[in-house]
Motif scaffolding. Structure first.
Motif, PDB file in Angstrom:
ATOM      1  N   ARG A  66       0.826  -1.217   0.000  1.00  0.00           N
ATOM      2  CA  ARG A  66       0.000   0.000   0.000  1.00  0.00           C
ATOM      3  C   ARG A  66       0.861   1.268   0.000  1.00  0.00           C
ATOM      4  NH1 ARG A  66      -2.243   0.110   6.305  1.00  0.00           N
ATOM      5  NH2 ARG A  66      -0.115  -0.137   7.066  1.00  0.00           N
ATOM      6  N   SER A 111      -1.591   5.025  -4.405  1.00  0.00           N
ATOM      7  CA  SER A 111      -2.788   4.638  -5.162  1.00  0.00           C
ATOM      8  C   SER A 111      -3.208   5.672  -6.202  1.00  0.00           C
ATOM      9  CB  SER A 111      -3.945   4.346  -4.188  1.00  0.00           C
ATOM     10  OG  SER A 111      -5.048   3.813  -4.891  1.00  0.00           O
ATOM     11  N   PRO A 124     -10.197   1.779  -4.603  1.00  0.00           N
ATOM     12  CA  PRO A 124     -10.180   0.322  -4.410  1.00  0.00           C
ATOM     13  C   PRO A 124     -11.216  -0.306  -5.354  1.00  0.00           C
ATOM     14  CG  PRO A 124     -10.391   1.464  -2.302  1.00  0.00           C
ATOM     15  CD  PRO A 124     -10.525   2.503  -3.371  1.00  0.00           C
ATOM     16  N   TRP A 129      -6.284   1.186  -3.902  1.00  0.00           N
ATOM     17  CA  TRP A 129      -6.394   0.577  -2.571  1.00  0.00           C
ATOM     18  C   TRP A 129      -6.583   1.672  -1.523  1.00  0.00           C
ATOM     19  CZ3 TRP A 129      -2.137   0.472  -5.807  1.00  0.00           C
ATOM     20  CH2 TRP A 129      -1.029   1.250  -5.446  1.00  0.00           C
ATOM     21  N   GLU A 130      -6.917   1.260  -0.308  1.00  0.00           N
ATOM     22  CA  GLU A 130      -7.064   2.221   0.782  1.00  0.00           C
ATOM     23  C   GLU A 130      -5.684   2.676   1.222  1.00  0.00           C
ATOM     24  OE1 GLU A 130      -9.612   0.809   3.894  1.00  0.00           O
ATOM     25  OE2 GLU A 130     -11.112   0.115   2.450  1.00  0.00           O
TER      26      GLU A 130
END
Ligand code: FNR
Length: 365
Positions: A66, A111, A124, A129-130
């Protein structure tokens, strides 16, 4: 004796053959390889080692998935990722350059799509994604940011561990310099700056609180990184946000000394990136060099200084080392234009004696 561009630099116990470093530059080229290095990464780093740079550094290499800026970013969150880089480090070293890796986490700026696909925030379920940051305040994109959550103290400990694990793997892969990326508005910078760090626990608030996590990361990396090999830290010397309470050169000077005490051998002095309102004074030749000089003049420790931003000519790079404004000339985009920057510099500065041209290329230099 006055040092010049071709005077070796010893940091920790590692000798860097000259004062040119290839600045970390994302290549967004893992395609669907999930953070694993590809032929593109090999050619990008290998050809600049052939070009004679003293240090050849990877792009921002994510310590966890991430922490990637884009899905195509390079990563080092598993042994497989380290193995995929081992051939590159061996080649870079064989050319006489020092292989270096930038260890990174993009925080709330993770992201996004890659620049040539718009550099837009990805959600997401749509390739994104977070993301995490010091708070749940998202990066102020014009479009919707991905969901952003504030890191708990457990998350902070986990990411610190991810940096240490990444450093351990980087060493196994053959890297000889580890750079902690604490600049450009990514995770560690987000903790440093009062613009983004409004936490009320021990990791926020005053200067001491805001520097705590970045210093813990530097210490954790230094602990696993062999003492004879250097640790670099890239910072943004200023947020370039004079209209509000923000991260300033004065704080950078204090932080540089603290980073040195935590184990940093060189501070790589960049700028900006934390907020889109930033006012960049000028993007002309050497546009950030003055900040390196300010750090050099302000720090009390003997930490080395690397200058980056708008260095495009051998004369410029040479003079900043000669004048003592920096110990290392860090060259980004000019290395995309000319992988052989250092070989050309040796020719132009009449120092052919100082850099060995690979025999395969001697008829051209
Ligand atoms: C960058 N930059 C950058 N910085 C960094 O710390 N990590 C990175 O991964 C990247 N990625 C990246 C990709 C590309 C394509 C560019 C052009 C730039 C910033 C870079 O390292 C350097 O600091 C700036 O480009 C300013 O230096 P130059 O290009 O004026 O020499």
């Amino acid at each position: 004796m006055t040092a010049d561009l071709f005077t070796p630099l010893t940091l920790a116990e590692t000798e860097i053959p000259n004062r040119v470093m290839v600045s970390p530059m994302c290549q967004y080229s893992c395609e669907d390889r999930d953070g694993l290095a590809t032929d593109w990464h090999f050619q990008h780093l290998a050809s600049r080692a052939v070009g004679g740079a003293g240090v050849v550094m990877t792009e921002a290499t994510a310590v966890e998935p991430r922490g990637r800026i884009s899905p195509e970013d390079l990563g080092i969150w598993s042994d497989e990722h380290a193995d995929a880089l081992a051939e590159t480090t061996a080649f870079v070293r064989d050319q006489g350059s020092v292989p270096a890796i930038q260890l990174a986490h993009a925080g709330r700026k993770a992201s996004t799509s890659r620049p040539w696909e718009g550099h837009d925030p990805l959600q997401p379920g749509d390739g994104g994604w977070e993301v995490v940051g010091p708070t749940d305040e998202p990066y102020p994109y014009e479009a919707d940011a991905p969901p952003t959550s504030a890191m708990t103290t457990e998350d902070i400990a986990d990411v610190r561990e991810s940096f240490a694990d990444a450093a351990r793997r980087a060493r196994d892969a053959g890297f000889e310099i580890a750079e902690v990326h604490a600049a450009h508005g990514y995770l560690l910078h987000e903790f440093l700056s009062p613009v983004t760090n409004t936490r009320e626990d021990e990791y926020g608030g005053d200067f001491e609180g805001r520097v705590r996590f970045p210093l813990e990361v530097i210490e954790a990396v230094r602990e696993v990184w062999p003492s004879d090999l250097p640790v670099f830290v890239r910072i943004s010397a200023t947020d370039w946000l004079p209209d509000r309470e923000s991260w300033t050169v004065e704080q950078s000077i204090r932080f540089a000394d603290r980073a040195a005490a935590a184990g940093a051998d060189l501070i790589d002095v960049s700028c900006g990136g934390v907020h889109p309102d930033q006012e960049v004074p000028s993007a002309g030749p050497g546009y950030q060099i003055r900040y390196g000089r300010q750090l050099r003049e302000g720090v009390e420790s003997d930490v080395a200084i690397g200058a980056v931003g708008g260095i495009t000519t051998p004369e410029q790079a040479d003079s900043l080392v000669r004048n003592g404004r920096a110990d290392l000339a860090i060259v980004g985009r000019e290395h995309l234009r000319d992988p052989y920057f250092t070989l050309h510099a040796a020719q132009q500065l009449d120092r052919e004696d100082a850099v060995e041209v690979p025999p395969q290329y001697r008829r051209a230099f």
